[in-house]
Motif scaffolding. Structure first.
Motif, mmCIF file in Angstrom:
data_model
loop_
_atom_site.group_PDB
_atom_site.id
_atom_site.type_symbol
_atom_site.label_atom_id
_atom_site.label_comp_id
_atom_site.label_asym_id
_atom_site.label_seq_id
_atom_site.Cartn_x
_atom_site.Cartn_y
_atom_site.Cartn_z
ATOM 1 N N TRP A 184 -5.254 11.689 -8.544
ATOM 2 C CA TRP A 184 -4.570 11.969 -9.809
ATOM 3 C C TRP A 184 -4.821 10.844 -10.805
ATOM 4 N N TRP A 185 -4.620 9.643 -10.300
ATOM 5 C CA TRP A 185 -4.795 8.446 -11.127
ATOM 6 C C TRP A 185 -6.211 8.374 -11.646
ATOM 7 N N LEU A 212 -7.278 1.366 0.135
ATOM 8 C CA LEU A 212 -5.864 1.373 0.526
ATOM 9 C C LEU A 212 -5.721 1.631 2.023
ATOM 10 N N PHE A 270 -3.710 11.746 -2.641
ATOM 11 C CA PHE A 270 -3.389 12.624 -3.766
ATOM 12 C C PHE A 270 -3.099 11.805 -5.024
ATOM 13 N N SER A 271 -2.308 10.733 -4.888
ATOM 14 C CA SER A 271 -1.967 9.935 -6.072
ATOM 15 C C SER A 271 -3.200 9.260 -6.646
ATOM 16 N N VAL A 272 -4.063 8.757 -5.753
ATOM 17 C CA VAL A 272 -5.251 8.063 -6.257
ATOM 18 C C VAL A 272 -6.181 9.042 -6.960
ATOM 19 N N ILE A 305 1.720 4.437 -9.205
ATOM 20 C CA ILE A 305 0.799 5.254 -10.007
ATOM 21 C C ILE A 305 1.583 6.250 -10.871
ATOM 22 N N PHE A 306 2.535 6.932 -10.263
ATOM 23 C CA PHE A 306 3.244 7.953 -11.038
ATOM 24 C C PHE A 306 4.314 7.359 -11.938
ATOM 25 N N VAL A 309 2.024 2.333 -3.495
ATOM 26 C CA VAL A 309 1.019 2.678 -4.507
ATOM 27 C C VAL A 309 1.307 4.019 -5.200
ATOM 28 N N PRO A 310 1.617 5.096 -4.462
ATOM 29 C CA PRO A 310 1.885 6.362 -5.174
ATOM 30 C C PRO A 310 3.024 6.235 -6.176
ATOM 31 N N LEU A 323 -6.969 10.797 -14.326
ATOM 32 C CA LEU A 323 -6.239 10.397 -15.533
ATOM 33 C C LEU A 323 -6.987 9.304 -16.292
ATOM 34 N N HIS A 324 -7.577 8.386 -15.538
ATOM 35 C CA HIS A 324 -8.106 7.175 -16.159
ATOM 36 C C HIS A 324 -9.617 7.153 -16.310
ATOM 37 N N LEU A 355 8.375 11.841 -4.730
ATOM 38 C CA LEU A 355 7.986 10.699 -3.889
ATOM 39 C C LEU A 355 9.231 9.994 -3.349
ATOM 40 N N ILE A 363 -0.452 11.433 0.766
ATOM 41 C CA ILE A 363 0.224 11.194 -0.517
ATOM 42 C C ILE A 363 -0.541 10.151 -1.316
ATOM 43 N N ILE A 364 -0.982 9.103 -0.632
ATOM 44 C CA ILE A 364 -1.741 8.054 -1.312
ATOM 45 C C ILE A 364 -3.036 8.648 -1.866
ATOM 46 N N PRO A 380 0.818 -1.224 0.000
ATOM 47 C CA PRO A 380 0.000 0.000 0.000
ATOM 48 C C PRO A 380 0.847 1.268 0.000
#
Lengths: 250, 221, 239
Positions: free
Chosen positions: C178-179, C133, C174-176, B175-176, B171-172, C182-183, B200, C171-172, B168
């Motif tokens: 973003w993802w 997550l 934010f990334s999710v 993703i990037f 994951v960031p 995007l998708h 990151l 951070i997770i 977990p």
């Protein structure tokens, strides 16, 4: 009696909610050896680890030249040479590589001559390029002891240094230890066997397991003071050569 | 710093003595990625579409696979005590261990990925981008995985637990990393993705060494 | 004297919990009863979603509590690592499964809500994915704290994990997000959008407070149990 370099005051450790020892106090001066004796599980290893700051004591203080060692842990670690019950050697590296790697981990590249003399002290030159995994238990122990010598640290913390050593190796260890003490070094060794070097003795143990207080001193198992003029056990005051006096006499 | 480089050098030398350990990890990476075309079908545009994600996931698994021995070997032979007793900060030792791990896994994975990317029908510029993202992103995987390895040191069933802890948190990066490659392929902003990926890695660099050191101290108690 | 080291804080806690728990339990039950009346009967059905909108009264507070619960784990972790507070370890051990439970409720209700809204039980919606997550982070915490023969080791390892986890949570998220942008096309309706009518807001906040009390109640109860368990283990070890 010389002033103590190392002073331990009212130390207490517990593991998993269980008291290992408490109210432990002793001092150690330059050139002195302290033998930690006691039954299995009496806390000898825990005490060594507490002195090395590997285990956090619940209470009490450890001072070196009057300063608390926890205040500058890195400087303190630089003053220690450690021999645990595990050798701390990499099986895939040779004897010499192990010694050099350990010395570089301490931040100092060792001079070749010191490496050679450490190898010679434990009769290791013939084995120096052998991978440690091919060595016998006694040969590994000798390598680990050579690492201790090489560290050139003022205080040695040794957990069962004589384990797996044969008679010549024990003699070599004694010679090296005596040289270290004569040069003003200190050593604390947890041991079941006679170290064969004049020493003071600190008996660790729980009340439940302590022997009848034949010496009249050890009424409570957790007695912590150890002074050379006030030996806790009969074999604590050694004649010069007979040393620690062997296994428990109970 | 001499202790730091000495530790990196020691770990690299140990790997050099047993190159098979690294070879197994890389072989896993290759075999795992080859399974996807076999499972999904060899249709070229589907494969090109999923390539970045597949290669990144496989790289993540491969990196984790090699991590459970990172500190466990040192614990078993007692050299962990020597690290704990070295007269310089344990945080640096933690960083050195992760650094050595990255050199022997992250770097080869980044080098190998473009070769596998060819099999997925990626364009040359995308292959380069893939390699670049792995180069920038795998340090974060080594650091986060190193933390998981230190936390599970001495635990029961540490291998599976390590993956459960690390995945977990990775994951960031995933993703990037995969997103950057896809951005390039679809006309998005590759540079921005790569910058976030680097950020990151920096966050991992700033936080994990302390946590690893704390975990190692507890393992030593 | 030395025995008090472990017992002092838990003993004081025990006195506190024995005084507070009964009234807390009573208050929670009363509030829950009234909250269910508000949510199921009093509040109007949504003009688009009909009665399924009522799922929100459980779903959204659960999400809030699950996130706050992980924050609590991190705070308890800091208390354990910095001050070695013995109660913090036991409370973290008690709180993690409760937080994971609320997280699971959030995911389940989200999936039930998703069926009429999106026509599928699971859609890779950004919020749901973040919650998933978070659920994994909870699982890691629970597994790690129970993975050692010495429970204290597990407590401290899990404390470190919680601190790193709480740094990584934004951070997770934010990334999710973003993802997700995007998708996925942005036209997909989000769960719990920004425009909430007061007729829904009042029951929602009421349920949030109620479920938060339930969370506190469960954590305190389980902390009691953990204290007993740890005492028993220590007694066995000493015997």
């Amino acid at each position: 009696m010389a002033t103590a370099l190392l002073e331990v005051t009212d130390l207490a450790c517990r593991r998993g909610g269980r008291k290992v020892f408490e109210h432990l106090s002793f001092g150690l001066a330059a050139g002195e050896l302290l033998a930690l004796v006691g039954r299995n599980g009496s806390g000898k290893t825990t005490l060594l680890r507490a002195l090395a700051l590997l285990v956090r004591p619940d209470q009490g203080s450890i001072r070196w030249q009057g300063a608390y060692v926890g205040a500058e842990p890195e400087a303190w670690r630089g003053r220690l040479a450690w021999l645990g019950h595990l050798e701390g050697l990499k099986g895939d590296l040779s004897v010499a590589e192990n010694l050099l790697a350990a010395e570089r981990l301490r931040g100092a590249p060792p001079a070749e001559d010191r490496l050679d003399s450490a190898l010679v002290a434990f009769d290791l030159p013939a084995l120096s390029s052998r991978a440690v995994r091919t060595l016998s238990a006694g040969q590994r122990r000798r390598t680990a002891l050579a690492r201790v010598v090489l560290a050139q640290a003022p205080l040695w913390l040794l957990d069962e240094p004589l384990n797996a050593l044969d008679a010549p190796a024990q003699a070599a260890f004694r010679a090296v230890l005596e040289r270290h003490l004569a040069a003003g070094g200190l050593a604390i060794a947890a041991t079941h066997a006679d170290l064969g070097v004049p020493c003071r003795t600190l008996e660790l143990g729980s009340t439940a397991y302590s022997p009848p207080p034949s010496s009249g001193e050890v009424a409570e198992g957790l007695r912590g003071s150890a002074a050379s003029h006030d030996p806790l056990r009969p074999f604590g005051a050694p004649p010069p050569q007979e040393g620690g006096g062997g296994e428990r006499k109970t | 710093m001499s202790g730091f480089s000495a530790l990196v050098a020691r770990d690299l030398r140990l790997v050099w003595r047993r190159p098979g350990d690294v070879a197994v990890v890389l072989a896993f990476f290759v075999v795992a990625t080859t399974l996807f075309p076999l499972g999904i079908g060899p249709e070229a545009n589907v494969l090109a579409r999923i390539a970045a994600g597949v290669l990144w996931c496989a790289a993540l698994f491969a990196a984790l696979l090699s991590l459970d021995r990172l500190f466990a070997a040192d614990l078993e032979d007692g050299t962990l005590d020597l690290l704990l007793l070295a007269p310089w900060p344990l945080e640096l030792a933690a960083l050195a261990k992760c650094c050595a791990h990255w050199i022997v896994t992250g770097l080869p994975l980044a080098a190998l990925a473009p070769v596998l990317g060819v099999a997925f029908g990626l364009e040359p510029d995308v292959l380069l981008a893939l390699s670049a993202t792995l180069l920038v992103g795998t340090p974060a995987l080594s650091l986060i995985g190193g933390l998981a390895a230190a936390l599970t040191l001495g635990a029961r069933k540490s291998g599976a637990l390590l993956a459960l802890l690390a995945l977990p948190l990775c994951v960031p990066t995933l993703i990037f990393g995969a997103g950057a490659v896809e951005a390039l392929a679809t006309g998005g902003d590759f540079g921005a993705h790569l910058a976030v990926l680097a950020a990151l890695a920096l966050v991992a660099l700033a936080t994990t060494p302390w946590a690893i050191a704390a975990a190692l101290r507890q393992a030593g108690e | 004297m030395a025995d008090l080291h472990f017992l002092a804080n838990p003993a004081r806690y025990r006195r506190f919990s024995q005084r507070v728990l009964p009234s807390l339990a009573f208050a929670t039950v009363l509030m829950l009863a009234f909250g269910l009346y508000l949510a199921l009967i009093q509040s109007p059905p949504d003009y688009q979603q009909g009665d399924t909108v009522r799922i929100m009264f459980v779903h959204v507070p659960s999400a809030w509590i699950a996130m706050a619960g992980y924050g609590l784990l991190a705070a308890l972790g800091a208390a354990l690592l910095v001050w070695r507070h013995p109660l913090a370890a036991l409370m973290a051990r008690a709180a993690a499964p409760v937080g994971a439970g609320f997280c699971a409720v959030c995911l389940l209700t989200g999936s039930l809500w998703g069926r009429p809204m999106w026509g599928a039980y699971w859609v890779w919606d950004a919020r749901l994915t973040s919650m998933l997550l978070l659920f994994f982070l909870y699982l890691g915490h629970i597994a790690l704290s129970r993975a050692y023969d010495e429970p204290e080791r597990g407590d401290r390892a899990a404390a470190i994990l919680a601190l790193i986890g709480v740094i990584n949570l934004p951070i997770i998220k934010f990334s999710v997000d973003w993802w997700n942008t995007l998708h996925q096309p942005a036209s997909v309706a989000r769960l719990g959008g920004p425009s909430i009518h007061p007729s829904i807001l009042v029951p929602l906040l009421w349920m949030a407070v109620t479920l938060f009390l339930l969370f506190v109640l469960l954590v305190l109860l389980r902390t009691d149990t953990e204290i007993d368990r740890r005492r028993l283990e220590n007694a066995e070890q000493q015997a």
